[in-house]
Scaffold this motif. Structure first.
Motif, mmCIF file in Angstrom:
data_model
loop_
_atom_site.group_PDB
_atom_site.id
_atom_site.type_symbol
_atom_site.label_atom_id
_atom_site.label_comp_id
_atom_site.label_asym_id
_atom_site.label_seq_id
_atom_site.Cartn_x
_atom_site.Cartn_y
_atom_site.Cartn_z
ATOM 1 N N VAL A 114 13.244 -12.450 -7.057
ATOM 2 C CA VAL A 114 13.315 -10.997 -6.830
ATOM 3 C C VAL A 114 12.368 -10.555 -5.720
ATOM 4 C CG1 VAL A 114 12.746 -8.756 -7.843
ATOM 5 C CG2 VAL A 114 14.150 -10.374 -9.109
ATOM 6 N N PHE A 115 11.143 -11.032 -5.749
ATOM 7 C CA PHE A 115 10.146 -10.548 -4.793
ATOM 8 C C PHE A 115 10.395 -11.093 -3.393
ATOM 9 C CE2 PHE A 115 8.177 -10.435 -9.011
ATOM 10 C CZ PHE A 115 7.963 -9.066 -9.090
ATOM 11 N N GLU A 116 10.925 -12.301 -3.320
ATOM 12 C CA GLU A 116 11.315 -12.831 -2.010
ATOM 13 C C GLU A 116 12.429 -11.987 -1.399
ATOM 14 O OE1 GLU A 116 9.280 -15.969 -4.293
ATOM 15 O OE2 GLU A 116 10.916 -14.573 -4.757
ATOM 16 N N ARG A 117 13.400 -11.573 -2.235
ATOM 17 C CA ARG A 117 14.492 -10.738 -1.734
ATOM 18 C C ARG A 117 13.997 -9.348 -1.368
ATOM 19 N NH1 ARG A 117 17.078 -13.439 -5.988
ATOM 20 N NH2 ARG A 117 16.982 -11.624 -7.373
ATOM 21 N N LEU A 118 13.034 -8.841 -2.114
ATOM 22 C CA LEU A 118 12.453 -7.546 -1.785
ATOM 23 C C LEU A 118 11.822 -7.577 -0.389
ATOM 24 C CD1 LEU A 118 10.343 -5.300 -4.107
ATOM 25 C CD2 LEU A 118 9.440 -5.909 -1.888
ATOM 26 N N ILE A 119 11.034 -8.612 -0.117
ATOM 27 C CA ILE A 119 10.380 -8.732 1.190
ATOM 28 C C ILE A 119 11.408 -8.910 2.306
ATOM 29 C CG2 ILE A 119 8.860 -10.210 2.578
ATOM 30 C CD1 ILE A 119 7.256 -10.722 -0.032
ATOM 31 N N SER A 138 0.805 -1.222 0.000
ATOM 32 C CA SER A 138 0.000 0.000 0.000
ATOM 33 C C SER A 138 0.836 1.268 0.000
ATOM 34 C CB SER A 138 -0.926 0.007 1.220
ATOM 35 O OG SER A 138 -0.181 0.100 2.420
ATOM 36 N N SER A 139 1.966 1.245 0.687
ATOM 37 C CA SER A 139 2.765 2.460 0.851
ATOM 38 C C SER A 139 4.010 2.474 -0.033
ATOM 39 C CB SER A 139 3.171 2.606 2.326
ATOM 40 O OG SER A 139 3.833 3.837 2.546
ATOM 41 N N CYS A 140 4.770 1.382 -0.036
ATOM 42 C CA CYS A 140 5.974 1.295 -0.871
ATOM 43 C C CYS A 140 5.647 0.921 -2.311
ATOM 44 C CB CYS A 140 6.946 0.253 -0.306
ATOM 45 S SG CYS A 140 7.459 0.556 1.388
ATOM 46 N N GLY A 141 4.530 0.244 -2.501
ATOM 47 C CA GLY A 141 4.161 -0.266 -3.814
ATOM 48 C C GLY A 141 4.214 0.746 -4.946
ATOM 49 N N PRO A 142 3.703 1.984 -4.745
ATOM 50 C CA PRO A 142 3.785 2.962 -5.843
ATOM 51 C C PRO A 142 5.212 3.211 -6.324
ATOM 52 C CG PRO A 142 2.193 3.704 -4.225
ATOM 53 C CD PRO A 142 2.862 2.487 -3.633
ATOM 54 N N ALA A 143 6.182 3.195 -5.393
ATOM 55 C CA ALA A 143 7.580 3.375 -5.796
ATOM 56 C C ALA A 143 8.090 2.156 -6.547
ATOM 57 C CB ALA A 143 8.455 3.640 -4.574
ATOM 58 N N PHE A 144 7.748 0.950 -6.066
ATOM 59 C CA PHE A 144 8.214 -0.269 -6.732
ATOM 60 C C PHE A 144 7.650 -0.360 -8.158
ATOM 61 C CE2 PHE A 144 8.259 -2.366 -2.270
ATOM 62 C CZ PHE A 144 9.465 -1.746 -1.984
ATOM 63 N N LEU A 145 6.346 -0.119 -8.292
ATOM 64 C CA LEU A 145 5.730 -0.205 -9.617
ATOM 65 C C LEU A 145 6.232 0.910 -10.536
ATOM 66 C CD1 LEU A 145 2.022 -1.136 -8.803
ATOM 67 C CD2 LEU A 145 3.822 -2.615 -9.690
ATOM 68 N N SER A 146 6.461 2.089 -9.959
ATOM 69 C CA SER A 146 6.970 3.200 -10.767
ATOM 70 C C SER A 146 8.367 2.899 -11.301
ATOM 71 C CB SER A 146 6.996 4.485 -9.945
ATOM 72 O OG SER A 146 5.685 4.893 -9.627
ATOM 73 N N TYR A 147 9.176 2.218 -10.493
ATOM 74 C CA TYR A 147 10.517 1.844 -10.959
ATOM 75 C C TYR A 147 10.412 0.858 -12.123
ATOM 76 C CZ TYR A 147 15.198 -0.110 -11.101
ATOM 77 O OH TYR A 147 16.421 -0.534 -11.526
#
Length: 283
Positions: free
Chosen positions: A247-252, A168-177
């Motif tokens: 990638v997503f496991e490392r992100l978390i 909800s909060s970090c997601g906009p930055a991740f998707l924008s990247y």
């Protein structure tokens, strides 16, 4: 009702702007305090009628007080404002590593935690709500009603603060990247106008969000609907699956690691020997 904000930086200022532009609050209901007087004057220029106050005055006069400072600034601030607060007031932290037990041990007020999102700028997105033990049902409803003006409030357990915030909060930055890199590659490979492809990407993202929230699609169903077997989309999806393996496991792991580190530092500052916010990754 008076709503105070201590800290009017990136997210504190965003919340004030969103509450006022959405009609949730009138300028005369807002109290604001910040270390930078220039930032406060800019805020007051944007919203004539809001009151600029000291930290103590903002704390004393607010029915709901939003604390919008960095995690390691909380202890010094709570020490400063504790004597100004009463048991009938609601204090809201918008900082995820700050735990309810940190604030309930330091302040006499009712405590809540709300994790906002930059998407509130357009009255969208989700605000994550974690309620402390002192709040009554009417207090919960008051906060939920206020937050409903700028997005969709969602109550979650505190143990899920970090993983929910990733979306909800970090997601906009991740998707924008992701979109930024995709757009750069498209422009470099084909020469398409960057402004055009950026608009297409934004509209695509908006429509995809609506399909997931209003169209009863799951992410997997969307993929199956768009990617015809043997077609171009299916071929590209296979490439993404192999390229993004792990990638997503490392992100978390990364976000949870930083969160746990901050909680430990806050435990030390607030005099707690061990936190209760154990990461699900450590269980």
């Amino acid at each position: 009702m008076k709503v105070g904000f201590i800290g009017t930086g990136s997210m504190g200022g965003l919340l004030i702007d969103a509450f006022l532009s959405s009609g949730a609050l009138a300028p005369g209901e807002v109290l604001a305090a910040n270390r930078s007087q220039d930032r406060l004057l800019q805020l007051q220029k944007r919203h004539p009628g809001i009151s600029i106050c000291s930290n103590g005055e903002t704390a004393a006069k607010s029915d709901i007080l939003f604390i919008c400072v960095k995690p390691l600034q909380f202890k010094q601030l709570t020490d400063e404002i504790a004597t100004y607060l009463r048991s009938d007031q609601i204090v809201v932290s918008i900082t995820s590593p700050v735990q309810l037990y940190h604030l309930e041990s330091a302040l006499p007020s009712k405590i809540a935690k709300v994790i906002p999102s930059i998407t509130h700028c357009v009255n969208s997105g989700t605000s994550l709500c974690i309620f402390g033990s002192r709040l009554h049902n009417k207090d919960r409803l008051l906060l939920l009603q206020l937050l409903s003006f700028i997005g969709v409030p969602e109550e979650i357990p505190e143990s899920h603060t970090r993983i929910a915030s990733d979306f909800s909060s970090c997601g906009p930055a991740f998707l924008s990247y992701f979109l930024e890199r995709w757009i750069e590659a498209a422009v470099e490979s084909t020469g398409i106008d960057e402004a055009l492809i950026s608009r297409l990407a934004g509209e695509m993202l908006l429509g995809t969000g609506k399909l997931l929230t209003e169209g009863s699609f799951t992410p997997q169903e969307l993929q199956e609907r768009v990617a015809v077997r043997g077609g171009i989309t299916a071929e590209a999806l296979n490439h993404l699956r192999s390229s993004l393996e792990g990638v997503f496991e490392r992100l978390i792991t990364t976000t949870h690691g930083k969160y746990d580190e901050d909680v430990e530092k806050l435990d030390e500052l607030f005099g707690h020997h061990s936190g209760i916010a154990q990461s699900p990754l450590d269980r």
